[in-house]
Design a protein around this motif. Structure first.
Motif, PDB file in Angstrom:
ATOM      1  N   LEU A   1      27.672  40.179  70.673  1.00 45.88           N
ATOM      2  CA  LEU A   1      28.334  39.788  71.912  1.00 45.88           C
ATOM      3  C   LEU A   1      29.767  40.305  71.902  1.00 45.88           C
ATOM      4  O   LEU A   1      30.440  40.261  70.872  1.00 45.88           O
ATOM      5  CB  LEU A   1      28.357  38.267  72.051  1.00 45.88           C
ATOM      6  CG  LEU A   1      27.014  37.554  72.085  1.00 45.88           C
ATOM      7  CD1 LEU A   1      27.242  36.042  72.137  1.00 45.88           C
ATOM      8  CD2 LEU A   1      26.198  38.009  73.272  1.00 45.88           C
TER       9      LEU A   1
ATOM     10  N   TRP B   1      28.565  27.453  69.808  1.00 41.06           N
ATOM     11  CA  TRP B   1      28.563  28.365  70.960  1.00 41.06           C
ATOM     12  C   TRP B   1      28.912  27.658  72.259  1.00 41.06           C
ATOM     13  O   TRP B   1      29.578  28.234  73.119  1.00 41.06           O
ATOM     14  CB  TRP B   1      27.229  29.118  71.050  1.00 41.06           C
ATOM     15  CG  TRP B   1      27.195  30.215  70.030  1.00 41.06           C
ATOM     16  CD1 TRP B   1      26.475  30.260  68.874  1.00 41.06           C
ATOM     17  CD2 TRP B   1      27.973  31.417  70.059  1.00 41.06           C
ATOM     18  NE1 TRP B   1      26.750  31.409  68.192  1.00 41.06           N
ATOM     19  CE2 TRP B   1      27.659  32.145  68.892  1.00 41.06           C
ATOM     20  CE3 TRP B   1      28.885  31.949  70.960  1.00 41.06           C
ATOM     21  CZ2 TRP B   1      28.240  33.381  68.605  1.00 41.06           C
ATOM     22  CZ3 TRP B   1      29.472  33.184  70.675  1.00 41.06           C
ATOM     23  CH2 TRP B   1      29.154  33.880  69.519  1.00 41.06           C
TER      24      TRP B   1
ATOM     25  N   LEU C   1      21.975  32.537  76.341  1.00 40.36           N
ATOM     26  CA  LEU C   1      21.995  32.690  74.894  1.00 40.36           C
ATOM     27  C   LEU C   1      20.874  31.810  74.344  1.00 40.36           C
ATOM     28  O   LEU C   1      20.898  30.590  74.497  1.00 40.36           O
ATOM     29  CB  LEU C   1      23.351  32.255  74.330  1.00 40.36           C
ATOM     30  CG  LEU C   1      23.522  32.381  72.818  1.00 40.36           C
ATOM     31  CD1 LEU C   1      23.300  33.813  72.340  1.00 40.36           C
ATOM     32  CD2 LEU C   1      24.915  31.902  72.421  1.00 40.36           C
TER      33      LEU C   1
END
Length: 121
Positions: free
Chosen positions: A66, A19, A49
Motif C-alpha cells: 500500500l 489498520w 482491505l
C-alpha cells in the motif's frame, strides 16, 4: 468494479485494530468478518482491505504494498502517529520526481509507504 487488497496475517483481530487506527483519517470501518477473513472498508471509491488469516509469518519483501497519502506534507508527524500505533519505520525519508516517502511495516512486518506527492503550488 471493486478493488480488494488482501493482506495475509497471523492475527486478523490485532491487524484490524492497527489498520483501522492507521486508516482512521480515511474513515475505514470493520465490515465482513467470517474466519479466516476480516474486511475493512472505506468510502465507496476506496479499496477494501481484506485481512486473511494464514498459518505462516511473512517470509520476504512484499510483492505488492500500500502507498498511503494522508493529504499532509508533514511526513514526520504521520510517521510518528503510525509508529505509536505499532508500525516500524524501515527506511528514512526518500525522494524522487518530487515525491517524498518513508517505508514502514505494520505490526506483522507487511511493508507499506507513507508518501507526499509533488507540490502543486
Amino acid at each position: 468494479m471493486q478493488i480488494v487488497v488482501t493482506l495475509d496475517c497471523i492475527n486478523t483481530e490485532a491487524q484490524s485494530e492497527f489498520w483501522l487506527a492507521a486508516l482512521a483519517p480515511l474513515e475505514y470501518r470493520r465490515a465482513f468478518d467470517a474466519p479466516p477473513y476480516l474486511s475493512i472498508t472505506g468510502p465507496a471509491s476506496a479499496p477494501t482491505l481484506l485481512l486473511q488469516k494464514v498459518p505462516e509469518r511473512k517470509g520476504g519483501k512484499n510483492r505488492m504494498h500500500l502507498d498511503l497519502d494522508f493529504g499532509t506534507a508533514d511526513l514526520a508527524a504521520e510517521v510518528d502517529r503510525l509508529e505509536r500505533l505499532g508500525a516500524r519505520q524501515l527506511a528514512g525519508e526518500q525522494a524522487e520526481h518530487g515525491f517524498r516517502w518513508v517505508v514502514l511495516a505494520d505490526p506483522e512486518g507487511n511493508e507499506f509507504c507513507l508518501f507526499v506527492p509533488p507540490s502543486t503550488e
